[in-house]
Design a protein around this motif. Structure first.
Motif, PDB file in Angstrom:
ATOM      1  N   UNK A 181    -169.005  -2.848  -9.109  1.00  0.00           N
ATOM      2  CA  UNK A 181    -169.670  -3.909  -8.354  1.00  0.00           C
ATOM      3  C   UNK A 181    -170.413  -3.346  -7.155  1.00  0.00           C
ATOM      4  N   UNK A 182    -169.772  -2.409  -6.474  1.00  0.00           N
ATOM      5  CA  UNK A 182    -170.415  -1.839  -5.288  1.00  0.00           C
ATOM      6  C   UNK A 182    -171.708  -1.116  -5.659  1.00  0.00           C
ATOM      7  N   UNK A 190    -180.534   1.579  -3.049  1.00  0.00           N
ATOM      8  CA  UNK A 190    -180.427   1.906  -1.643  1.00  0.00           C
ATOM      9  C   UNK A 190    -179.511   3.071  -1.364  1.00  0.00           C
ATOM     10  N   UNK A 224    -170.050  -8.612  -3.333  1.00  0.00           N
ATOM     11  CA  UNK A 224    -171.263  -8.069  -3.938  1.00  0.00           C
ATOM     12  C   UNK A 224    -171.626  -8.696  -5.267  1.00  0.00           C
ATOM     13  N   UNK A 277    -173.558  -1.613  -8.270  1.00  0.00           N
ATOM     14  CA  UNK A 277    -174.578  -2.575  -8.700  1.00  0.00           C
ATOM     15  C   UNK A 277    -175.213  -3.226  -7.485  1.00  0.00           C
ATOM     16  N   UNK A 278    -174.382  -3.484  -6.466  1.00  0.00           N
ATOM     17  CA  UNK A 278    -174.908  -4.154  -5.284  1.00  0.00           C
ATOM     18  C   UNK A 278    -175.780  -3.260  -4.438  1.00  0.00           C
ATOM     19  N   UNK A 279    -175.531  -1.980  -4.500  1.00  0.00           N
ATOM     20  CA  UNK A 279    -176.291  -1.074  -3.632  1.00  0.00           C
ATOM     21  C   UNK A 279    -177.392  -0.349  -4.373  1.00  0.00           C
ATOM     22  N   UNK A 336    -173.547 -10.799  -4.560  1.00  0.00           N
ATOM     23  CA  UNK A 336    -174.878 -10.802  -3.965  1.00  0.00           C
ATOM     24  C   UNK A 336    -175.307  -9.356  -3.785  1.00  0.00           C
ATOM     25  N   UNK A 337    -175.587  -8.955  -2.605  1.00  0.00           N
ATOM     26  CA  UNK A 337    -176.167  -7.637  -2.441  1.00  0.00           C
ATOM     27  C   UNK A 337    -175.661  -7.023  -1.150  1.00  0.00           C
ATOM     28  N   UNK A 338    -174.986  -5.916  -1.302  1.00  0.00           N
ATOM     29  CA  UNK A 338    -174.469  -5.249  -0.112  1.00  0.00           C
ATOM     30  C   UNK A 338    -175.611  -4.787   0.795  1.00  0.00           C
ATOM     31  N   UNK A 339    -176.629  -4.334   0.158  1.00  0.00           N
ATOM     32  CA  UNK A 339    -177.741  -3.823   0.966  1.00  0.00           C
ATOM     33  C   UNK A 339    -178.378  -4.925   1.794  1.00  0.00           C
TER      34      UNK A 339
END
Lengths: 427, 308
Positions: free
Chosen positions: A11-12, A19, B278, A14-16, B280-283
């Motif tokens: 998940x992490x 970036x 997340x 995918x979220x980052x 959503x979006x961590x960034x």
């Protein structure tokens, strides 16, 4: 296929995405060249160079995107649906194929290899039947008249025939009858004649049925064995050349006409020709069935040998138009070699029509497996890329690897071809 | 010559030109990295060159009209389909394809022999000509797009989504400010620390693993596709990714405990919370504060500013 990932990390990440440490290459000069990108995409680079470019690709989204595009467009994209290789796959592909493909499969060389002899036998039989019936109808009064004349002639050794039909049927039916029985015997002639009438009308049908119905094979084969013991290896010669001496007595059977001198020589020649045609057809069918019987009845090791023999015979009979277009009969060793080569094929291929089981197309040798043509270099351990004919992927693949396009164009049904270290399944 | 013998179509190419191109390929891809490569490896490399494609390209370079016709006929569809992938419309694709052909033929003239100096001179035969043409089209497409929209970073479309997400909308879908500033600050700091640790742990991976992570997570490829790029089976890619997860978790935990002073429990809880968030979006959390952007995003933000 996806293993148990660390869900939190998954998940992490995918979220980052995008970036996490992506390095942008500002200057185009740093990018890989198209040659390097395509060579990387096709896994054609030596390991050292590949490692170098891997490092670049890991940090350069531009080059990575191009490599990905090349990989996916060139057909390296793995098939969307996970499908095990093998017969199930082939059958599924066959079920999904279009009508055109089905028609093509219907008239494929493999099917025609079975159908052509059967059709030939059936046509010959039908023609013979029509001719015989036509003559029977038109000549019955003449024969009756001749019989009357012969009966009136003094010193004639011929007894009056029971019927014109019986007399007429005798020559044709003599295929199965031993010659001495018909030597003008007053008692034997009518009996043989009636028995032969039945045989005459059934003979072409029986040959046809024999080719279709395997349950009658043994009985029919035994019946034929007593009639004409043709040596096995000379089947092709027997089919093409005049009948061997052992089957000649069948032509001496029409005793009644010859002994009385009532039948013209031309008529005898016609009868002989019809008999010869039917004997050839019967020999062919019998030979095919003997091979089948031998394979079926023999224990496993001997079955292979029987298939070998049958393949050798088939090799002599049927010549692949492409590989042996010069018309030369292959030598014994060639026949053996090719037959043994085919023995390495799958069990689904069977023994019949073995000569059409392999084809050489676009520099590749293909072996027939069910409805699929499989490259002999294909191994089940290879990762297979499935491409549908007419799709963009197929056009791209055919454009990149022309031999794939040629093979797919020339071979019907599913084609599995190994090219440039990868296996492609064309549906 | 073996390569010429391997070709299915003979081409009027001089041996000297062919040898020179083969030597160039050998130098570039093998001998530069392994000057002491053994003879069998050299032979293997040369045998793997695409003979037909290389001869076709050399014949085209030397002005053989028949070769050009073969090239156009054989690869027109390849170029056009690649151009379609790199374009937004059919007209643009055709224009791109035409420009590719022009580049291949050469818009300039070589001083040495007066012949057109086209891109074909850069084809080595190591990969297939079709793949090479796709890569040429891809690069030209990217360059072309950059020229058309100089201020737009085309390679990270998702950046725009994130940028749009990070902007306060005021329509209630995403609040412009967090209801609790202290908690929001804490969450932002934690998210930034996690993102930074993740970025560093990705950067510490070896090249193949890093490429796999980027292909799978950043480029959105499936495992099968990522495996195809890496030249491995999907199962292998999956196993490798599972191993990478383990390595990364260890590295992230190490970074967070040693540099941020978190306990192992706090680290585990924060990672779990961040992972839960997340969807959503961590960034986007990290960049919700003006001026704070993770590495790699700054360019996109700056590039957008003049447009605004």
């Amino acid at each position: 296929m996806k293993q148990e990932f660390d869900k939190q990390l998954d998940s992490l990440l995918r979220g980052t995405r995008g970036g996490a440490g992506e390095v942008r290459r500002a200057a185009a000069a740093e990018h890989l060249s198209p040659d390097e990108l395509s060579a990387y995409a096709e896994n054609a680079l030596p390991q050292a160079a590949r490692s170098l470019y891997t490092a670049h690709l890991a940090d350069c989204s531009d080059c990575r995107r191009i490599v990905t595009t090349v990989v996916l467009a060139s057909g390296a994209e793995v098939a969307r649906e996970a499908r095990p290789a093998g017969v199930a796959d082939v059958s599924r592909a066959a079920s999904k194929s279009s009508w055109g493909a089905r028609l093509a499969a219907l008239f494929s060389p493999r099917v025609m290899a079975y159908a052509a002899p059967v059709l030939a036998v059936a046509i010959i039989g039908a023609v013979a039947l029509v001719i015989l019936r036509g003559r029977q109808g038109s000549e019955a009064p003449n024969v009756a008249q001749r019989s009357d004349e012969e009966a009136a002639r003094p010193g004639s050794i011929t007894q009056p025939s029971p019927s014109a039909g019986t007399l007429e049927a005798a020559p044709a039916a003599n295929i199965d009858a031993p010659a001495p029985q018909t030597q003008g015997s007053p008692a034997a002639a009518p009996g043989v004649g009636t028995a032969k009438t039945e045989t005459t009308t059934n003979a072409p049908v029986k040959v046809k049925e024999m080719a279709q119905d395997k349950s009658n094979e043994l009985a029919d084969a035994d019946e034929f064995k007593t009639a004409s013991p043709v040596p096995k290896p000379e089947v092709a010669a027997a089919a093409a050349a005049p009948p061997p001496a052992s089957s000649q007595p069948a032509e001496a059977v029409p005793v009644a006409p010859t002994s009385t001198g009532a039948r013209a020589p031309a008529r005898e020649a016609d009868d002989r020709e019809v008999s010869r045609q039917r004997r050839s057809a019967a020999d062919n069918a019998r030979e095919a069935e003997r091979g089948e019987d031998a394979r079926r009845d023999a224990p496993e090791p001997e079955r292979g040998r029987a298939m070998n023999n049958n393949n050798e015979r088939a090799e002599r009979r049927v010549y692949d138009g492409k590989t042996k277009s010069d018309g030369n009969v292959p030598s014994e060793t060639e026949g053996l070699a090719s037959a043994r080569k085919r023995q390495g094929g799958p069990a689904t291929g069977g023994g019949r029509g073995a000569a059409s089981e392999t084809r050489f197309v676009a520099g590749h040798e293909f072996r027939r497996q069910g409805n699929a043509w499989v490259d002999v270099n294909y191994r089940s351990s290879m990762s297979t890329v499935s491409v549908r004919r007419g799709s963009d992927s197929f056009r791209s693949l055919a454009a990149d690897i022309p031999e794939v396009g040629r093979a797919a164009g020339q071979l019907p049904g599913t084609v599995v071809i190994v090219a440039r270290g990868r296996a492609y399944r064309i549906n | 010559m073996r390569l010429r013998a391997r070709a299915s179509v003979p081409r009027p190419v001089e041996d000297s030109a062919l040898v020179a191109r083969m030597r160039s390929s050998l130098e570039k891809y093998l001998l530069r990295h392994r000057p002491d490569a053994p003879a069998p490896e050299v032979a293997k490399f040369l045998d793997a060159l695409h003979a037909d494609d290389l001869l076709l390209v050399l014949a085209c370079e030397h002005g053989d009209e028949a070769a050009w016709e073969d090239l156009m006929r054989g690869f027109r569809s390849t170029v056009l389909s690649a151009a379609r992938s790199a374009s937004t419309g059919e007209a643009e694709a055709e224009e791109l394809a035409d420009s590719v052909w022009a580049e291949l033929y050469g818009t300039r003239v070589r001083a040495s022999d007066g012949r057109p100096a086209g891109k074909l001179a850069y084809y080595s035969g190591c990969g297939s000509l079709g793949g090479w043409l796709r890569a040429v089209v891809g690069q030209l497409g990217v360059d072309r797009h950059r020229r058309v929209a100089k201020l737009v970073q085309t390679e990270e479309a998702s950046d725009f989504d994130r940028l749009a997400d990070s902007e306060p909308t005021g329509d209630g879908w995403r609040p412009a400010t967090a209801p609790d500033p202290e908690r929001a600050l804490s969450e932002t700091e934690a998210a930034r620390a996690v993102a930074d640790a993740l970025a560093r742990s990705v950067a510490q991976l070896d090249d193949e693993d890093r490429l796999l992570v980027r292909l799978y997570y950043f480029d959105g490829l499936r495992l099968k596709e990522a495996g195809a790029v890496l030249g491995v089976h999907e199962a292998t890619a999956s196993r490798r990714l599972t191993r990478v997860h383990g390595e990364m978790r260890k590295r992230v935990e190490t970074i967070l405990t040693s540099e941020c002073g978190w306990t192992r429990e706090e680290t585990a809880a924060t990672l779990a919370q961040a992972a839960a968030l997340l969807d959503t979006d961590l960034a986007s959390l990290v960049t919700s504060e003006p001026g704070v952007a993770p590495e790699g995003r700054a360019g996109a933000v700056e590039a957008r500013q003049p447009d605004g």
